[in-house]
Design a protein around this motif. Structure first.
Motif, PDB file in Angstrom:
ATOM      1  N   ALA A 260       0.831  -1.206   0.000  1.00  0.00           N
ATOM      2  CA  ALA A 260       0.000   0.000   0.000  1.00  0.00           C
ATOM      3  C   ALA A 260       0.866   1.257   0.000  1.00  0.00           C
ATOM      4  O   ALA A 260       0.551   2.243  -0.670  1.00  0.00           O
ATOM      5  N   ALA A 261       1.974   1.196   0.726  1.00  0.00           N
ATOM      6  CA  ALA A 261       2.882   2.342   0.775  1.00  0.00           C
ATOM      7  C   ALA A 261       3.497   2.601  -0.599  1.00  0.00           C
ATOM      8  O   ALA A 261       3.565   3.746  -1.064  1.00  0.00           O
ATOM      9  N   MET A 262       3.942   1.538  -1.274  1.00  0.00           N
ATOM     10  CA  MET A 262       4.535   1.712  -2.588  1.00  0.00           C
ATOM     11  C   MET A 262       3.503   2.171  -3.618  1.00  0.00           C
ATOM     12  O   MET A 262       3.819   2.946  -4.526  1.00  0.00           O
ATOM     13  N   ALA A 263       2.271   1.730  -3.465  1.00  0.00           N
ATOM     14  CA  ALA A 263       1.207   2.190  -4.364  1.00  0.00           C
ATOM     15  C   ALA A 263       1.004   3.693  -4.204  1.00  0.00           C
ATOM     16  O   ALA A 263       0.787   4.411  -5.185  1.00  0.00           O
ATOM     17  N   GLU A 264       1.083   4.168  -2.975  1.00  0.00           N
ATOM     18  CA  GLU A 264       0.961   5.602  -2.698  1.00  0.00           C
ATOM     19  C   GLU A 264       2.134   6.379  -3.297  1.00  0.00           C
ATOM     20  O   GLU A 264       1.967   7.454  -3.873  1.00  0.00           O
ATOM     21  N   VAL A 265       3.328   5.823  -3.186  1.00  0.00           N
ATOM     22  CA  VAL A 265       4.524   6.462  -3.754  1.00  0.00           C
ATOM     23  C   VAL A 265       4.403   6.556  -5.277  1.00  0.00           C
ATOM     24  O   VAL A 265       4.640   7.607  -5.868  1.00  0.00           O
ATOM     25  N   ILE A 266       4.045   5.443  -5.903  1.00  0.00           N
ATOM     26  CA  ILE A 266       3.966   5.393  -7.366  1.00  0.00           C
ATOM     27  C   ILE A 266       2.854   6.297  -7.891  1.00  0.00           C
ATOM     28  O   ILE A 266       3.033   7.009  -8.887  1.00  0.00           O
ATOM     29  N   LYS A 267       1.715   6.293  -7.225  1.00  0.00           N
ATOM     30  CA  LYS A 267       0.616   7.161  -7.646  1.00  0.00           C
ATOM     31  C   LYS A 267       1.023   8.630  -7.582  1.00  0.00           C
ATOM     32  O   LYS A 267       0.719   9.420  -8.483  1.00  0.00           O
ATOM     33  N   GLY A 268       1.736   9.010  -6.535  1.00  0.00           N
ATOM     34  CA  GLY A 268       2.210  10.385  -6.418  1.00  0.00           C
ATOM     35  C   GLY A 268       3.225  10.725  -7.485  1.00  0.00           C
ATOM     36  O   GLY A 268       3.184  11.805  -8.095  1.00  0.00           O
ATOM     37  N   GLU A 269       4.138   9.803  -7.736  1.00  0.00           N
ATOM     38  CA  GLU A 269       5.164  10.019  -8.768  1.00  0.00           C
ATOM     39  C   GLU A 269       4.526  10.242 -10.136  1.00  0.00           C
ATOM     40  O   GLU A 269       4.895  11.172 -10.874  1.00  0.00           O
ATOM     41  N   LEU A 270       3.562   9.400 -10.479  1.00  0.00           N
ATOM     42  CA  LEU A 270       2.913   9.517 -11.787  1.00  0.00           C
ATOM     43  C   LEU A 270       2.118  10.817 -11.914  1.00  0.00           C
ATOM     44  O   LEU A 270       2.106  11.454 -12.969  1.00  0.00           O
ATOM     45  N   ALA A 271       1.467  11.228 -10.833  1.00  0.00           N
ATOM     46  CA  ALA A 271       0.680  12.462 -10.861  1.00  0.00           C
ATOM     47  C   ALA A 271       1.571  13.689 -11.055  1.00  0.00           C
ATOM     48  O   ALA A 271       1.253  14.591 -11.834  1.00  0.00           O
ATOM     49  N   VAL A 272       2.699  13.703 -10.362  1.00  0.00           N
ATOM     50  CA  VAL A 272       3.626  14.838 -10.486  1.00  0.00           C
ATOM     51  C   VAL A 272       4.266  14.842 -11.871  1.00  0.00           C
ATOM     52  O   VAL A 272       4.435  15.897 -12.489  1.00  0.00           O
ATOM     53  N   THR A 273       4.613  13.665 -12.378  1.00  0.00           N
ATOM     54  CA  THR A 273       5.195  13.570 -13.721  1.00  0.00           C
ATOM     55  C   THR A 273       4.230  14.109 -14.769  1.00  0.00           C
ATOM     56  O   THR A 273       4.614  14.883 -15.655  1.00  0.00           O
ATOM     57  N   LYS A 274       2.972  13.726 -14.666  1.00  0.00           N
ATOM     58  CA  LYS A 274       1.967  14.179 -15.632  1.00  0.00           C
ATOM     59  C   LYS A 274       1.754  15.689 -15.545  1.00  0.00           C
ATOM     60  O   LYS A 274       1.664  16.375 -16.572  1.00  0.00           O
ATOM     61  N   ALA A 275       1.694  16.220 -14.341  1.00  0.00           N
ATOM     62  CA  ALA A 275       1.432  17.650 -14.164  1.00  0.00           C
ATOM     63  C   ALA A 275       2.593  18.521 -14.621  1.00  0.00           C
ATOM     64  O   ALA A 275       2.397  19.562 -15.252  1.00  0.00           O
ATOM     65  N   THR A 276       3.809  18.095 -14.310  1.00  0.00           N
ATOM     66  CA  THR A 276       4.983  18.921 -14.620  1.00  0.00           C
ATOM     67  C   THR A 276       5.521  18.687 -16.019  1.00  0.00           C
ATOM     68  O   THR A 276       6.219  19.540 -16.568  1.00  0.00           O
ATOM     69  N   GLY A 277       5.229  17.513 -16.586  1.00  0.00           N
ATOM     70  CA  GLY A 277       5.774  17.192 -17.898  1.00  0.00           C
ATOM     71  C   GLY A 277       7.242  16.835 -17.862  1.00  0.00           C
ATOM     72  O   GLY A 277       7.930  16.906 -18.879  1.00  0.00           O
ATOM     73  N   THR A 278       7.734  16.445 -16.697  1.00  0.00           N
ATOM     74  CA  THR A 278       9.146  16.096 -16.570  1.00  0.00           C
ATOM     75  C   THR A 278       9.297  14.888 -15.657  1.00  0.00           C
ATOM     76  O   THR A 278       8.385  14.544 -14.898  1.00  0.00           O
ATOM     77  N   ASP A 279      10.440  14.230 -15.751  1.00  0.00           N
ATOM     78  CA  ASP A 279      10.699  13.074 -14.897  1.00  0.00           C
ATOM     79  C   ASP A 279      10.793  13.503 -13.437  1.00  0.00           C
ATOM     80  O   ASP A 279      11.305  14.583 -13.118  1.00  0.00           O
ATOM     81  N   VAL A 280      10.314  12.651 -12.566  1.00  0.00           N
ATOM     82  CA  VAL A 280      10.415  12.889 -11.127  1.00  0.00           C
ATOM     83  C   VAL A 280      11.534  12.003 -10.588  1.00  0.00           C
ATOM     84  O   VAL A 280      11.416  10.783 -10.579  1.00  0.00           O
ATOM     85  N   SER A 281      12.606  12.627 -10.161  1.00  0.00           N
ATOM     86  CA  SER A 281      13.803  11.874  -9.796  1.00  0.00           C
ATOM     87  C   SER A 281      14.165  11.979  -8.319  1.00  0.00           C
ATOM     88  O   SER A 281      15.191  11.439  -7.896  1.00  0.00           O
ATOM     89  N   PHE A 282      13.337  12.668  -7.545  1.00  0.00           N
ATOM     90  CA  PHE A 282      13.609  12.817  -6.115  1.00  0.00           C
ATOM     91  C   PHE A 282      12.333  12.539  -5.334  1.00  0.00           C
ATOM     92  O   PHE A 282      11.226  12.691  -5.839  1.00  0.00           O
ATOM     93  N   PHE A 283      12.497  12.118  -4.093  1.00  0.00           N
ATOM     94  CA  PHE A 283      11.346  11.767  -3.253  1.00  0.00           C
ATOM     95  C   PHE A 283      11.656  12.121  -1.804  1.00  0.00           C
ATOM     96  O   PHE A 283      12.801  11.999  -1.345  1.00  0.00           O
ATOM     97  N   ARG A 284      10.624  12.575  -1.102  1.00  0.00           N
ATOM     98  CA  ARG A 284      10.767  12.779   0.342  1.00  0.00           C
ATOM     99  C   ARG A 284       9.590  12.118   1.056  1.00  0.00           C
ATOM    100  O   ARG A 284       8.439  12.267   0.647  1.00  0.00           O
TER     101      ARG A 284
END
Length: 281
Positions: free
Chosen positions: A151-175
């Protein structure tokens, strides 16, 4: 009667002149003013907000660009800092932070919540287009330590994909939200070609306190460490309020703001050879 009218006009003009002089009195010396007072023979440039003039070509706060492919590469020298901002983007706050960074010619690392990036994609894209580092902060700021691994990784991946789509750039950092982490999650996130951003200096700008207190706390911690990743939040009004003062303090004391970039690790030759062998077969 005419004489009375002339005298009345003269008195009114004197009153208006006095008001103008009052508005142009000396700046408040309790805050740093280098970001709003032009040195001799320098011109102020405006970005549409008359209350937020910016200087062109005289700040010297920007430091080097540091390319990293893992946390081990993220090594700062003495008097180097990284400005990181969590939880945005949000209109009226993030855009002010961007304008202030532009004033000083520096970049930040924005750890975006996926849900916020979805709600404000134009602002999220502007953060990226301005040359800032883009990271994710889960989809809805979940406390990952309260979830099972999947469930934690699903939350991480969902956030990564949402930010990637919104910004139009790769997401290479996480906090991690609340900095609630585990070794297993860190390893799994690293396998997704993302660098986990730790925190060296917590500004605690999320406390209900004054901008002056946030600046003082940040500088006090920085004086003890000498360098580090500063945690702030671009969703708070007090952060945008205190940021020019903080950057002025950093500049006055000779600190440099480092810009982060992700460097992909080249695939080992033996892996490439194996892939070619499989393709040929």
């Amino acid at each position: 009667m005419y004489r009375f009218f002339v005298l009345s006009c003269m008195a009114l003009m004197a009153t208006l002149s006095a008001c103008s002089t009052t508005r142009q009195s000396a700046p408040d010396t309790s805050i740093k003013t280098s970001s709003v007072i032009a040195p001799e023979e320098r011109k102020l440039a405006y970005t549409g907000d008359a209350a937020a003039p910016r200087m062109t070509g005289w700040h010297h706060l920007a430091g080097r660009t540091l390319e990293v492919s893992s946390l081990a590469d993220l090594k700062l020298q003495d008097k180097e800092v990284i400005l990181s901002f969590d939880d945005g983007p949000i209109p009226g706050r993030t855009d002010k932070v961007l304008a202030i960074l532009d004033q000083f010619g520096v970049k930040g690392a924005f750890m975006m919540v996926g849900e916020m990036a979805e709600m404000h994609p134009a602002l999220a894209r502007k953060v990226a287009e301005d040359g800032n580092t883009i990271g994710s902060h889960t989809y809805d700021h979940a406390n990952l330590s309260s979830l099972d691994f999947d469930a934690a990784m699903a939350e991480v991946i969902k956030g990564e994909l949402a930010v990637t789509k919104a910004t139009g750039t790769d997401v290479s950092f996480f906090r991690f939200p609340y900095l609630a982490e585990s070794h297993r999650l860190r390893a799994a996130i690293a396998m997704r070609d993302m660098v986990v951003m730790d925190v060296d200096i917590d500004s605690k700008d999320y406390f209900n306190t004054t901008p002056v207190s946030v600046t003082q706390r940040t500088m006090d911690l920085l004086h003890k460490r000498g360098r580090g990743i500063i945690l702030m939040h671009d969703i708070h009004k007090r952060t945008a309020t205190m940021l020019p003062t903080l950057l002025s303090e950093l500049e006055t004391e000779g600190y440099k703001v480092v810009t982060l970039k992700f460097k992909k690790t080249p695939m080992p030759n033996n892996v490439l050879a194996s892939a070619d062998f499989v393709t040929i077969r």
